[in-house]
Design a protein around this motif. Structure first.
Motif, mmCIF file in Angstrom:
data_model
loop_
_atom_site.group_PDB
_atom_site.id
_atom_site.type_symbol
_atom_site.label_atom_id
_atom_site.label_comp_id
_atom_site.label_asym_id
_atom_site.label_seq_id
_atom_site.Cartn_x
_atom_site.Cartn_y
_atom_site.Cartn_z
ATOM 1 N N MET A 52 34.859 42.894 30.196
ATOM 2 C CA MET A 52 35.048 41.620 30.893
ATOM 3 C C MET A 52 35.584 40.546 29.951
ATOM 4 O O MET A 52 36.336 39.669 30.380
ATOM 5 C CB MET A 52 33.737 41.161 31.539
ATOM 6 N N ASP A 55 39.225 40.958 30.043
ATOM 7 C CA ASP A 55 39.826 40.849 31.360
ATOM 8 C C ASP A 55 40.561 39.511 31.495
ATOM 9 O O ASP A 55 39.998 38.452 31.235
ATOM 10 C CB ASP A 55 38.744 40.961 32.441
ATOM 11 N N SER A 58 38.888 36.805 33.963
ATOM 12 C CA SER A 58 37.482 36.432 33.806
ATOM 13 C C SER A 58 37.315 35.453 32.656
ATOM 14 O O SER A 58 37.946 35.587 31.616
ATOM 15 C CB SER A 58 36.640 37.677 33.531
#
Length: 68
Positions: A52, A55, A58
């Protein structure tokens, strides 16, 4: 709060007999929505946390130990 101890019977880390949950939180830049995902396994949780962080959609990714 006590110390973190390994419970060989359950195969999990515990604090005062309570299993530790590993929590990843993040915010989606597309929708602004906040997300939470809990893991029982430290390795799976940390791998997801690292995923994450990389990402592109995000932000504000955090890694926590619950009940700490």
């Amino acid at each position: 709060m006590g110390e973190k101890k390994w419970n060989a019977t359950t195969g999990r880390w515990e604090i005062d007999g309570v299993p530790i949950t590993y929590r990843v939180t993040w915010k989606s830049i597309d929708t602004g929505e906040e997300h939470v995902r809990d893991f029982n396994d430290i390795d799976q949780g940390y791998d997801f946390y690292q995923l994450m962080q990389r990402d592109a959609y995000s932000i504000k990714v955090t890694w926590d130990h619950v009940p700490w």
